[in-house]
Design an enzyme around this catalytic site. Structure first.
Site, PDB file in Angstrom:
ATOM      1  N   SER A  14       0.938  -1.159   0.060  1.00 20.79           N
ATOM      2  CA  SER A  14      -0.099   0.029  -0.199  1.00 20.79           C
ATOM      3  C   SER A  14       0.802   1.123  -0.140  1.00 20.79           C
ATOM      4  O   SER A  14       0.580   2.080  -0.617  1.00 20.79           O
ATOM      5  CB  SER A  14      -0.941   0.034   1.301  1.00 20.79           C
ATOM      6  OG  SER A  14      -1.745  -1.138   1.024  1.00 20.79           O
ATOM      7  N   CYS A  42      -1.613  -6.291   2.972  1.00 21.80           N
ATOM      8  CA  CYS A  42      -3.032  -5.791   3.175  1.00 21.80           C
ATOM      9  C   CYS A  42      -3.962  -6.460   2.306  1.00 21.80           C
ATOM     10  O   CYS A  42      -5.106  -6.943   2.655  1.00 21.80           O
ATOM     11  CB  CYS A  42      -3.100  -4.512   3.291  1.00 21.80           C
ATOM     12  SG  CYS A  42      -4.858  -3.833   3.560  1.00 21.80           S
ATOM     13  N   CYS A  47      -5.441  -7.481   5.739  1.00 19.83           N
ATOM     14  CA  CYS A  47      -6.675  -7.015   6.235  1.00 19.83           C
ATOM     15  C   CYS A  47      -7.733  -7.180   5.255  1.00 19.83           C
ATOM     16  O   CYS A  47      -8.907  -7.390   5.445  1.00 19.83           O
ATOM     17  CB  CYS A  47      -6.607  -5.382   6.295  1.00 19.83           C
ATOM     18  SG  CYS A  47      -5.099  -4.579   5.898  1.00 19.83           S
ATOM     19  N   LYS A  50      -8.668 -10.744   5.439  1.00 24.05           N
ATOM     20  CA  LYS A  50      -9.030 -11.080   6.910  1.00 24.05           C
ATOM     21  C   LYS A  50     -10.650 -10.623   7.132  1.00 24.05           C
ATOM     22  O   LYS A  50     -11.367 -11.286   7.753  1.00 24.05           O
ATOM     23  CB  LYS A  50      -7.905 -10.331   7.854  1.00 24.05           C
ATOM     24  CG  LYS A  50      -8.359 -10.453   9.041  1.00 24.05           C
ATOM     25  CD  LYS A  50      -9.246  -9.284   9.775  1.00 24.05           C
ATOM     26  CE  LYS A  50      -8.496  -7.790   9.519  1.00 24.05           C
ATOM     27  NZ  LYS A  50      -7.486  -7.339  10.239  1.00 24.05           N
ATOM     28  N   TYR A 177      -4.241  -8.145  17.972  1.00 28.70           N
ATOM     29  CA  TYR A 177      -4.882  -8.063  16.772  1.00 28.70           C
ATOM     30  C   TYR A 177      -5.158  -9.259  15.951  1.00 28.70           C
ATOM     31  O   TYR A 177      -6.432  -9.881  16.077  1.00 28.70           O
ATOM     32  CB  TYR A 177      -4.553  -6.840  15.799  1.00 28.70           C
ATOM     33  CG  TYR A 177      -4.643  -5.440  15.955  1.00 28.70           C
ATOM     34  CD1 TYR A 177      -5.381  -4.627  15.520  1.00 28.70           C
ATOM     35  CD2 TYR A 177      -3.401  -4.898  16.605  1.00 28.70           C
ATOM     36  CE1 TYR A 177      -5.507  -3.433  15.707  1.00 28.70           C
ATOM     37  CE2 TYR A 177      -3.398  -3.563  16.944  1.00 28.70           C
ATOM     38  CZ  TYR A 177      -4.286  -2.874  16.594  1.00 28.70           C
ATOM     39  OH  TYR A 177      -4.202  -1.388  16.836  1.00 28.70           O
ATOM     40  N   GLU A 181      -8.447 -11.710  16.297  1.00 29.12           N
ATOM     41  CA  GLU A 181      -9.136 -11.690  14.829  1.00 29.12           C
ATOM     42  C   GLU A 181      -9.218 -13.051  14.458  1.00 29.12           C
ATOM     43  O   GLU A 181     -10.336 -13.591  13.894  1.00 29.12           O
ATOM     44  CB  GLU A 181      -8.575 -10.730  13.650  1.00 29.12           C
ATOM     45  CG  GLU A 181      -8.879  -9.293  14.631  1.00 29.12           C
ATOM     46  CD  GLU A 181      -8.339  -8.178  13.509  1.00 29.12           C
ATOM     47  OE1 GLU A 181      -8.575  -7.054  13.598  1.00 29.12           O
ATOM     48  OE2 GLU A 181      -7.181  -8.714  12.851  1.00 29.12           O
ATOM     49  N   ASP A 302       5.173  -0.343   7.209  1.00 32.03           N
ATOM     50  CA  ASP A 302       5.657  -1.255   8.369  1.00 32.03           C
ATOM     51  C   ASP A 302       7.254  -1.355   8.580  1.00 32.03           C
ATOM     52  O   ASP A 302       7.569  -2.021   9.724  1.00 32.03           O
ATOM     53  CB  ASP A 302       5.080  -2.733   8.062  1.00 32.03           C
ATOM     54  CG  ASP A 302       3.398  -2.703   8.067  1.00 32.03           C
ATOM     55  OD1 ASP A 302       2.932  -1.645   8.417  1.00 32.03           O
ATOM     56  OD2 ASP A 302       2.853  -3.831   8.214  1.00 32.03           O
ATOM     57  N   THR A 310      -2.254  -0.062   7.575  1.00 36.59           N
ATOM     58  CA  THR A 310      -2.412   0.192   5.848  1.00 36.59           C
ATOM     59  C   THR A 310      -2.532   1.755   5.767  1.00 36.59           C
ATOM     60  O   THR A 310      -1.745   2.301   4.938  1.00 36.59           O
ATOM     61  CB  THR A 310      -3.226  -0.569   5.295  1.00 36.59           C
ATOM     62  OG1 THR A 310      -3.065  -1.859   5.495  1.00 36.59           O
ATOM     63  CG2 THR A 310      -3.531  -0.218   3.680  1.00 36.59           C
ATOM     64  N   HIS A 434     -31.600   8.661  17.025  1.00 32.16           N
ATOM     65  CA  HIS A 434     -32.154   7.440  17.616  1.00 32.16           C
ATOM     66  C   HIS A 434     -33.091   6.805  16.771  1.00 32.16           C
ATOM     67  O   HIS A 434     -33.765   7.151  15.957  1.00 32.16           O
ATOM     68  CB  HIS A 434     -33.163   8.148  18.881  1.00 32.16           C
ATOM     69  CG  HIS A 434     -33.592   7.228  19.611  1.00 32.16           C
ATOM     70  ND1 HIS A 434     -33.072   6.259  20.654  1.00 32.16           N
ATOM     71  CD2 HIS A 434     -35.065   6.689  19.763  1.00 32.16           C
ATOM     72  CE1 HIS A 434     -33.757   5.588  21.105  1.00 32.16           C
ATOM     73  NE2 HIS A 434     -35.044   5.945  20.652  1.00 32.16           N
ATOM     74  N   GLU A 439     -25.583   7.176  19.493  1.00 31.54           N
ATOM     75  CA  GLU A 439     -26.146   8.519  20.085  1.00 31.54           C
ATOM     76  C   GLU A 439     -25.636   8.390  21.458  1.00 31.54           C
ATOM     77  O   GLU A 439     -25.685   9.624  22.048  1.00 31.54           O
ATOM     78  CB  GLU A 439     -27.591   8.366  19.963  1.00 31.54           C
ATOM     79  CG  GLU A 439     -28.193   7.189  21.131  1.00 31.54           C
ATOM     80  CD  GLU A 439     -29.811   7.241  20.840  1.00 31.54           C
ATOM     81  OE1 GLU A 439     -30.287   8.365  21.354  1.00 31.54           O
ATOM     82  OE2 GLU A 439     -30.243   6.096  20.397  1.00 31.54           O
TER      83      GLU A 439
END
Length: 459
Positions: A14, A42, A47, A50, A177, A181, A302, A310, A434, A439
């Site tokens: 990326s 990614c 990502c 995933k 993470y 995940e 990274d 990313t 709402h 909210e």
């Protein structure tokens, strides 16, 4: 084409793709070198696949809740179909990334690169050299594998997306993470899932309410958690893998996965020989403008060990191109980065945790816990958690932490007012929508508790 360029980018992930494309748009002659697939971690094995697998894993729970809304569901799951459809999507994205590079004239070179000097790169496969005014290292990272006996028997996130079949059970080592995940994914798809982690609770750097809330959610979904323990060795046991733990216990699993962190892809790149300084963990040392210790060599993403996300890599690649090729010096602000954990329940956070904020001065903490409306017709008792941390007396918002459905989508929008320095009073001026979970962020009337002089009051 000859081998002389304004910019040679190593790594078509990326960050590298964004930098190459924008530099070419500004008139630079650019080559990008990639030895695997265009798109990087990614897009290809991170990502994007995933998140697709997370979606797949959530249907099981939705089917359970559906009965309370009058639906009768009889469903079955086919792993090969998911894998095949995932491959179609990442192939489509790879083609899109390639087209975006080719449109402004970036030359894509499929090879392995080695930096041989401040302005030179060697292509290993083609055995030829390229000259460049600037070199950008955007090689990303790779899963760290603990050096234990039998480590080769385990998988990492790289292999998890393309298993020939789902295992009957899986042991995942790690507490970050990736660990939670993938635990969510495998458990949601019917795999007996266990997490083993050396710490005393998952997601070490997150706010404690998020950590404990997710912990409860994982347990509620049948995921077993083993704390303050590590895997010492792995051996083959028939069709299973036998794991021996640091406490001496041995148990068999259908698969074992390491989610024990990631390391920068700098090995074999020749950076140190070229004069580029590296951190002790192998990441490239860079300044605020992503420039390394060698003025003509930059690094983004990274591989720099800054924020392994990313969107951060993309922003760093963009700002590199602006700085070097558009005479517009820009430095990325890494202080306000929203992030999400696509677990079940989902987490979205930005800013300081409660513990961090309490060391910065007097603060107010607003906390709401409630059942998501989706669950109110069912027997599910899981709570959403929304937390807002502000300076005292309606001051600046310092942190926002959300656990539950839609947390990631909410936190992206919260990042906008927080980036503008919004106060609690600014949030209060917003009209509530709402019925929605979000909210709650604009209807807090009084702090749930406060910190004064570092001491918690109430709560």
């Amino acid at each position: 084409m000859t081998g002389s360029y304004d910019l040679v980018v190593i790594g078509a992930g990326s960050g590298g793709v964004r930098a190459a494309r924008m530099a070419a748009t500004y008139g630079a002659r650019v080559a990008i070198i990639e030895e695997f697939r265009v798109g990087g971690t990614c897009v290809i094995r991170g990502c994007v696949p995933k998140k697709l697998y997370v979606y797949a894993s959530r249907f099981n729970e939705l089917f359970d809740v559906a009965a309370s809304f009058g639906w009768q569901v009889d469903a079955s799951f086919d792993w090969p179909t998911l894998v095949a459809n995932k491959e179609k999507e990442i192939t489509r994205l790879e083609h899109a990334y390639t087209a975006n590079l080719e449109k402004p004239g970036v030359e894509i070179i499929k090879d392995r690169a080695v930096v041989t000097g401040p302005n030179s790169v060697h292509l290993v496969g083609q055995d030829r050299d390229l000259d460049a005014r600037y070199i950008l290292v955007a090689t990303g990272g790779h899963p760290y594998i603990p050096p234990i006996p039998g480590a080769e028997l385990a998988i990492t996130s790289n292999e998890a997306f393309d298993l020939p079949a789902l295992p009957h059970s899986i042991l995942i080592e790690g507490g970050g993470y990736i660990a939670v995940e993938f635990a969510t994914i495998f458990a949601g798809l019917g795999v007996n899932t266990t997490i083993v982690y050396r710490g005393d609770c998952i997601l070490r750097s997150f706010d404690d309410d998020m950590r404990r809330g997710l912990e409860a959610g994982l347990i509620d979904r049948g995921i077993k958690l083993i704390y303050q323990t590590t895997i010492k060795s792995l051996t083959r046991a028939g069709d299973d893998i036998s794991a021996t733990f640091s406490d001496g216990v041995t148990a068999p699993y259908g698969a074992v996965m390491f989610a024990t962190g990631r390391a920068a892809n700098t090995g074999g790149l020749g950076l140190e020989a070229a004069g580029v300084k590296l951190h002790s963990n192998g990441a490239v040392m860079v300044d605020a403008f992503s420039q390394s210790s060698v003025p003509s060599i930059y690094a983004v993403g990274d591989v720099t060990g800054r924020a392994a996300l990313t969107p951060v890599a993309i922003r760093e690649g963009w700002y590199f191109a602006e700085t070097v090729f558009n005479n517009n010096p820009l430095a990325v602000d890494h202080s306000q980065i929203p992030t999400a954990v696509f677990s079940e329940p989902e987490i979205g956070v930005i800013g300081l945790t409660e513990g961090e904020a309490a060391t910065h001065g007097d603060i107010d903490v607003y906390l709401a816990r409630f059942r998501p409306m989706m669950n109110t017709l069912s027997s599910r008792t899981e709570r959403m958690i929304l937390k807002l941390i502000t300076e005292k007396d309606g001051g600046k918002v310092l942190g926002c932490h959300i656990l539950g459905p839609g947390a990631a989508e909410m936190i992206q929008l919260v990042a906008i007012p927080m980036g503008m320095g919004a106060s609690k009073a600014d949030f209060d001026r917003a009209m509530a929508l709402h019925p929605s979970a979000a909210e709650e962020l604009v209807t807090f009337k009084a702090p749930s508790y406060t910190y004064r002089d570092g001491k918690k009051i109430g709560g």
